[in-house]
Structures are given as C-alpha cells and as structure tokens.
Enzyme design. Sequence first.
Site, mmCIF file in Angstrom:
data_model
loop_
_atom_site.group_PDB
_atom_site.id
_atom_site.type_symbol
_atom_site.label_atom_id
_atom_site.label_comp_id
_atom_site.label_asym_id
_atom_site.label_seq_id
_atom_site.Cartn_x
_atom_site.Cartn_y
_atom_site.Cartn_z
ATOM 1 N N GLN A 140 -3.628 14.615 -6.242
ATOM 2 C CA GLN A 140 -4.067 15.715 -5.382
ATOM 3 C C GLN A 140 -3.974 17.070 -6.061
ATOM 4 O OE1 GLN A 140 -0.546 14.895 -2.590
ATOM 5 N NE2 GLN A 140 -0.827 17.096 -2.228
ATOM 6 N N CYS A 146 -2.293 16.033 0.956
ATOM 7 C CA CYS A 146 -1.737 14.682 0.945
ATOM 8 C C CYS A 146 -2.266 13.855 2.107
ATOM 9 C CB CYS A 146 -0.223 14.760 1.031
ATOM 10 S SG CYS A 146 0.346 15.612 2.521
ATOM 11 N N HIS A 283 5.126 15.149 4.081
ATOM 12 C CA HIS A 283 4.240 14.549 3.089
ATOM 13 C C HIS A 283 3.615 13.266 3.635
ATOM 14 C CE1 HIS A 283 2.549 13.932 -0.795
ATOM 15 N NE2 HIS A 283 3.361 12.978 -1.176
ATOM 16 N N ASN A 304 1.665 6.986 -3.730
ATOM 17 C CA ASN A 304 1.671 8.446 -3.644
ATOM 18 C C ASN A 304 0.378 8.985 -4.280
ATOM 19 O OD1 ASN A 304 2.531 11.048 -3.157
ATOM 20 N ND2 ASN A 304 4.396 10.923 -4.390
#
Length: 340
Positions: A140, A146, A283, A304
Amino acid sequence: MASNYQLSLYLGFFILSICATQSLGRKLQETSMSEMHEQWMAQHGRVYKDVIEKAQRLKIFKENVEFIESFNNAGEKPYKLSTNEFADLTNEEFRASRNGFRASGVSTTRTTSFMYENVTAVPSTMDWRKKGAVTPIKNQGECGCCWAFSAVAATEGITQIKTGKLISLSEQELVDCDTSGEDQGCGGGLMDDAFDFIKHNRGLTTEANYPYTGEDGTCNRKKSTNHAADINGHEDVTANSEEALLNAVANQPVSVAIDASGSAFQFYSSGVFTGDCGTELDHGVTAVGYGATSNGTKYWLVKNSWGTGWGEEGYIRMQRDVDSAEGICGIAMMASYPTA
Ligand SMILES: *[C@@H]1O[C@H](CO)[C@@H](O)[C@H](O)[C@H]1NC(C)=O
Ligand SMILES: *[C@@H]1O[C@H](CO)[C@@H](O)[C@H](O)[C@H]1NC(C)=O
C-alpha cells in the site's frame, strides 16, 4: 615489591586503557551504526533531502536498531523483529502513514447471524494460498488504504472459490471511486463500506485495468464499470468469538481489523506474534488461514499489505485462541467477508 609510585602508575595506565577502550568502543559503535544506516539506505533506496534530515533519521534508526536488538536478545517471545524498511520511522510516523482503518464511531458489538455460524466441522489447518485463492503480497506504500487491500483480498478469495479463477483486483478503484460510509481513500476507511461499494457498483475491475498508484485520484468511471468480479454483499462474523472467526476462515479468506500500532508489529519479522498489542483497531488485513506450530502454538495466518520485506514474506502468524474474547490485537472484533 612494587613501590606506591609504580603501583599508581600501573593503576593509572590500567584505568587509562579501559577509558581508551571504552571510548574507542563507543566510537566504533557510532561508526558502525552510521555505516549500518548507509547500507540500509542503499538496500532500501532511501534518499534524504539534506544532512540535517539524514542526521535526524540516523538518530531514529539507531533507537529502532537498539530496540530490535534488545528485543531479539531477550528472547522472551516466540517471534523475532528485524531492521526492515520502516527502520528510520518513529512509531508515530509509521502509524500515521501505513494504517488507516477507521473504527471510530462504529459499533463493535455485532451479533447478526452469519452463514457459517452453525458450522461444526472445520479442518485442523487451512491455508488459502495452497488452494490458489490468494494473490501475491501487495504494497500500500504511504497511503492509509489498508481497508481497500483487505476488502480486495477477501473479494479475490471468494471469487476464486466460486469461479476457480484467481484475478488480482483493483484497490485503486476503491481509493478513487468509493465514498460510501467512512471510506476516504488514503485517509482511511472500512472494509464493510468497501463491500457495500462493490455491491452497488455491481463489481470491481482488475488490478491490471486500474493499477495502484498509492495516492488519492479522480475516479475513472470508464474503468470502474469494466467489472472482473462481483459480490452479493457481505456478512459480519459474530464479534468477540475466535470460534466464529474459525468457522468463517475455514470457508473463505476473511477481512479482519487489528491493532497494529506497536513497535513490535512495525518490526515483526518471523514466528508467532503474541503481542504486546491493544484492541484499538487501526489496521485492516486479511485472515487467509490458520494452523499450529510443531510445539502446538495455534496461530492465524494473516496477509498484510506492506510488501514482502515485512514479516514472513509479507505475512504474519498471530496467536490464536488467546484468553481474551477479542483475540490477539482485537482480531475477532470486526471480521467480515463478502458473499458471492
Ligand atoms: C513453543 O515454543 C515457543 C518458543 O519457540 C515458546 O515461546 C512457546 O511457549 C512454546 N509453546 C508451547 C505450547 O510449548
Ligand atoms: C443456526 O442455527 C440456529 C438454531 O437452530 C438457527 O436459528 C439459525 O438460523 C442457523 N443459522 C444459519 C445461518 O443457518
């Protein structure tokens, strides 16, 4: 027998040589720290605008390296940290630029029914990567979206499960076009609002058609109507139940919100993450499986969106079945998935 004079001379020399060694040691440490910083800069292509900024970054780098080394040397946790690409950022800077889940004002006590609530038999381990339902790790960058990466990964997952085709989908379309609910591009958003957008937009286009730029842009309507995947809507997993989350993750990749604000999370490198962390969700990531290590420590496998340099090639294993109902870092508080 040595005279007092000789003794004090010896002593003097001895103390002097300790001092010399110490200051030499300190100098060596400082040199090696700035050399380490230089090497790290080269490795990560980091350039600073002037010597003042470089000196400031070196100071932060040094503090981070000392934190990472003392954490690893203590060896008290089943995971390790590393001097990754975030090593010249303070924790505050890191949180400001890489997270972006907007939990404020959203109720976290969700008890609606969801389709996997009565699932009784689940496999003992699951890895949706092995089932071909997970695209490669994305990055990102310095954009707090996110939420878009998490929603897209879950949508890519259900699409592959339904159609057999793994298609990388567009986060940028969400960043530029999705203004539903809390969603504000790089300024933050929510996965559930992204699912709402995808539903009302009647689909989402591919990464290739609408590539990621890492900054807010104007919505390209033409690209945004060229759909590659669509969903019927989304469901929320019963909050504060790791069992409910397990039932869902056993059936498809699931968007989860976590508290990723700690330095240990910033520098996580490998092993099963056991905290410290709180439950202030900041997040959005994606649970793409679960399992247990050879000694029986249970974990969630989490994708992630910070590139492959972070964690285990971009993934983190987070402790599963902890004492608190919220799960590690609040992972069981706001889980949801798209339906197709
Ligand atoms: C598994 O091993 C890790 C260290 O590698 C340790 O911290 C943890 O407590 C162990 N878990 C069990 C259940 O033995
Ligand atoms: C789960 O079981 C309960 C009790 O039998 C039932 O009311 C509910 O509708 C079931 N949920 C689903 C999604 O099938």
